[in-house]
Enzyme design. Sequence first.
Site, mmCIF file in Angstrom:
data_model
loop_
_atom_site.group_PDB
_atom_site.id
_atom_site.type_symbol
_atom_site.label_atom_id
_atom_site.label_comp_id
_atom_site.label_asym_id
_atom_site.label_seq_id
_atom_site.Cartn_x
_atom_site.Cartn_y
_atom_site.Cartn_z
ATOM 1 N N ILE A 1 0.869 -1.033 0.079
ATOM 2 C CA ILE A 1 0.016 0.605 0.145
ATOM 3 C C ILE A 1 0.426 1.560 -0.125
ATOM 4 C CG2 ILE A 1 -1.916 -0.674 1.400
ATOM 5 C CD1 ILE A 1 -1.053 0.350 3.541
ATOM 6 N N ASP A 2 2.333 1.011 0.420
ATOM 7 C CA ASP A 2 2.546 2.401 0.496
ATOM 8 C C ASP A 2 3.279 2.797 -0.278
ATOM 9 O OD1 ASP A 2 2.506 1.478 3.648
ATOM 10 O OD2 ASP A 2 4.867 0.514 3.160
ATOM 11 N N HIS B 1 -4.327 -0.324 10.241
ATOM 12 C CA HIS B 1 -4.926 -0.796 8.877
ATOM 13 C C HIS B 1 -6.468 -1.209 7.970
ATOM 14 C CE1 HIS B 1 -1.398 -1.964 11.854
ATOM 15 N NE2 HIS B 1 -1.283 -3.089 11.383
ATOM 16 N N GLU C 1 1.851 8.962 8.099
ATOM 17 C CA GLU C 1 2.576 7.917 10.372
ATOM 18 C C GLU C 1 4.287 8.231 10.302
ATOM 19 O OE1 GLU C 1 2.389 3.783 10.095
ATOM 20 O OE2 GLU C 1 3.135 3.579 7.600
#
Length: 372
Positions: A147-148, A291, A243
Amino acid sequence: MKAKRVGILTGGGDCPGLNAVIRAAVIVGIEKHGMEFLGIEDAMNGLLDLNYRRPRGNRWLSVEEVKPIISKGGTILGTSNRNDPFRYVVRNEEGKAVEIDVSDRVLENLRQLGLEGLISIGGDGSMRIAARFMRKGLQIVGVPKTIDNDIGGTDQSFGFDTAVNIAVSAIDRLRDTAESHDRVMLVEVMGRDTGWIALHAGLAGGADAIVIPEIPYHIESLAQSIRELYKKGQSHAIVVVSEGAKERGGEASVIEEVPGGMLRLGGAAERMAQKLRQLLDADVRVAVLGHIQRGGSPSAFDRVLATRFGHAAAELVARGQWGRMVALRNGSIVDIPLEEAAQSRKRLDPMHPLILTARALGIAFGDESIRG
Ligand code: F6P
């Protein structure tokens, strides 16, 4: 002719689209090339221990099993981001966690299973492990997932689009409540030390500020951008916080250092909120998406990309082109040396066109305000 027997595994954190890759590789491999696929359970765990059964252990995959899984999130094979065979963590006699190299055990078990090679679907960590195994003689093909969106060598990895869409729909909801209460809402998204999710979700969600690791922020500059919104008559603000965000001269907010080398990030938005509360006459709230961004059904884009990757991986195996990673480049599926992918992380250039567009729209990044 003897059928080509290969293992297939998913490694690292899960993401939407993993099942679509497995599905495409298995269908193409079996139906077009007469291959056999052993699904390896929980990343390398199923290769480190042939009696590993959590919950089922390794199993031969059939077209019937994989056909219906295109819409399913997670991975039917299970995964782990904590079992690098080159840095395997065990407890020594004093109970201390130490790292040992158990990669030879993996090679021996692959021989015992009669597997000619491996398809490894994983993130940058998995691609580095795959490249090291390749140097030890293992025949391996890599498929990039995360996903990053930080894997080098590919324009995009699947999972990213779905995660961004989840974040955007969360921002839409959070704006409603922020607007009702005249609040500053900080939305913390994943992405580790890259800001791809934050940038895309912030742009698509109409955020007022986007804070990414590649542009360290200055808390006063961020506060000033919010004050300016108030001056213009806006009574709320949406700030998307990656984050991995850090203040100028500071470090990312780390929850724990996991044995084996990975830092677990979290708390960046709360840390920022505490400072903003002292600088602004406003109610500041934090929503951490966590998540939720990794679960659920993949978007159509991710299903298509994952299917193209799975197809391409099966073709590489059929042609015996090992040591390659499939990749997306300018809309086409290509393959590149695994080493190349393993060596580069894709981080955002502060002059990236999307950042310039965001700045032109008045979105703040917490540094000095530059309008393009
Ligand atoms: O790499 C994917 C990712 O979701 C990161 O965005 C995040 O920092 C990390 O994995 C979380 O890992 P875990 O599932 O171990 O908490």
